[in-house]
Design a protein around this motif. Structure first.
Motif, PDB file in Angstrom:
ATOM      1  N   PHE A  14       0.816  -1.209   0.000  1.00  0.00           N
ATOM      2  CA  PHE A  14       0.000   0.000   0.000  1.00  0.00           C
ATOM      3  C   PHE A  14       0.857   1.270   0.000  1.00  0.00           C
ATOM      4  CE2 PHE A  14      -2.273   3.397   2.235  1.00  0.00           C
ATOM      5  CZ  PHE A  14      -3.330   3.555   1.362  1.00  0.00           C
ATOM      6  N   PHE A  15       1.791   1.372   0.931  1.00  0.00           N
ATOM      7  CA  PHE A  15       2.552   2.612   1.048  1.00  0.00           C
ATOM      8  C   PHE A  15       3.566   2.803  -0.081  1.00  0.00           C
ATOM      9  CE2 PHE A  15       1.067   2.328   5.498  1.00  0.00           C
ATOM     10  CZ  PHE A  15       0.364   3.526   5.500  1.00  0.00           C
ATOM     11  N   THR A  16       4.046   1.724  -0.678  1.00  0.00           N
ATOM     12  CA  THR A  16       4.907   1.875  -1.852  1.00  0.00           C
ATOM     13  C   THR A  16       4.091   2.410  -3.026  1.00  0.00           C
ATOM     14  OG1 THR A  16       6.336   0.086  -1.102  1.00  0.00           O
ATOM     15  CG2 THR A  16       6.475   0.688  -3.415  1.00  0.00           C
ATOM     16  N   GLY A  17       2.864   1.916  -3.185  1.00  0.00           N
ATOM     17  CA  GLY A  17       1.990   2.444  -4.232  1.00  0.00           C
ATOM     18  C   GLY A  17       1.682   3.912  -4.032  1.00  0.00           C
ATOM     19  N   VAL A  18       1.415   4.287  -2.789  1.00  0.00           N
ATOM     20  CA  VAL A  18       1.146   5.697  -2.485  1.00  0.00           C
ATOM     21  C   VAL A  18       2.397   6.540  -2.739  1.00  0.00           C
ATOM     22  CG1 VAL A  18       0.586   7.312  -0.627  1.00  0.00           C
ATOM     23  CG2 VAL A  18      -0.704   5.197  -0.865  1.00  0.00           C
ATOM     24  N   LEU A  32      14.374   6.306  -5.090  1.00  0.00           N
ATOM     25  CA  LEU A  32      13.451   5.175  -5.050  1.00  0.00           C
ATOM     26  C   LEU A  32      13.879   4.170  -3.991  1.00  0.00           C
ATOM     27  CD1 LEU A  32      11.064   3.603  -6.305  1.00  0.00           C
ATOM     28  CD2 LEU A  32      12.730   2.571  -7.844  1.00  0.00           C
ATOM     29  N   TYR A  33      15.157   3.846  -3.961  1.00  0.00           N
ATOM     30  CA  TYR A  33      15.657   2.853  -3.005  1.00  0.00           C
ATOM     31  C   TYR A  33      15.543   3.334  -1.566  1.00  0.00           C
ATOM     32  CZ  TYR A  33      17.634   0.990  -7.302  1.00  0.00           C
ATOM     33  OH  TYR A  33      17.790   0.519  -8.566  1.00  0.00           O
ATOM     34  N   TYR A  40       9.663   0.197   4.152  1.00  0.00           N
ATOM     35  CA  TYR A  40       9.770  -1.145   4.729  1.00  0.00           C
ATOM     36  C   TYR A  40      10.126  -1.087   6.213  1.00  0.00           C
ATOM     37  CZ  TYR A  40      11.143  -5.800   5.927  1.00  0.00           C
ATOM     38  OH  TYR A  40      11.242  -7.001   6.563  1.00  0.00           O
ATOM     39  N   THR A  41      11.056  -0.201   6.562  1.00  0.00           N
ATOM     40  CA  THR A  41      11.466  -0.087   7.964  1.00  0.00           C
ATOM     41  C   THR A  41      10.301   0.326   8.843  1.00  0.00           C
ATOM     42  OG1 THR A  41      13.700   0.512   7.264  1.00  0.00           O
ATOM     43  CG2 THR A  41      13.084   1.033   9.523  1.00  0.00           C
TER      44      THR A  41
END
Length: 89
Positions: A14-18, A32-33, A40-41
């Motif tokens: 969800f939060f990567t998509g946002v 991006l990384y 993730y953390t």
């Protein structure tokens, strides 16, 4: 699959998509990384604290429900991005 791992995956999706939607899908290279590493953390820390407080950190989830949760997470992410894009126009 453990409940902790499943919730980490769903939060990460969800939060990567946002994050990608907010950056306009133009995040590249180190930005991006670093963004994904932070996401993730924070999702790991949040999920671990959340399930530790409830004593369900080691609970096992059936494969069928794991797949449903991940598909649902992808659906909610795409829905959120579509709604946000419709308001920005």
């Amino acid at each position: 699959m453990r409940l902790l791992t499943l919730s980490e995956y769903c939060l990460l999706i969800f939060f990567t998509g946002v994050y990608l939607a907010v950056t306009g899908f133009t995040a590249k290279d180190i930005g991006l990384y670093i963004g994904i590493a932070f996401i993730y953390t924070f999702s790991h820390i949040f999920a671990k604290r959340f399930w530790q407080k409830r004593g369900k950190e080691q609970k096992q989830i059936h494969l069928f429900f794991s797949v449903l949760a991940i598909i649902g997470s992808v659906f909610v992410t795409v829905l959120f991005i579509a709604i946000a894009a419709s308001f920005s126009m």
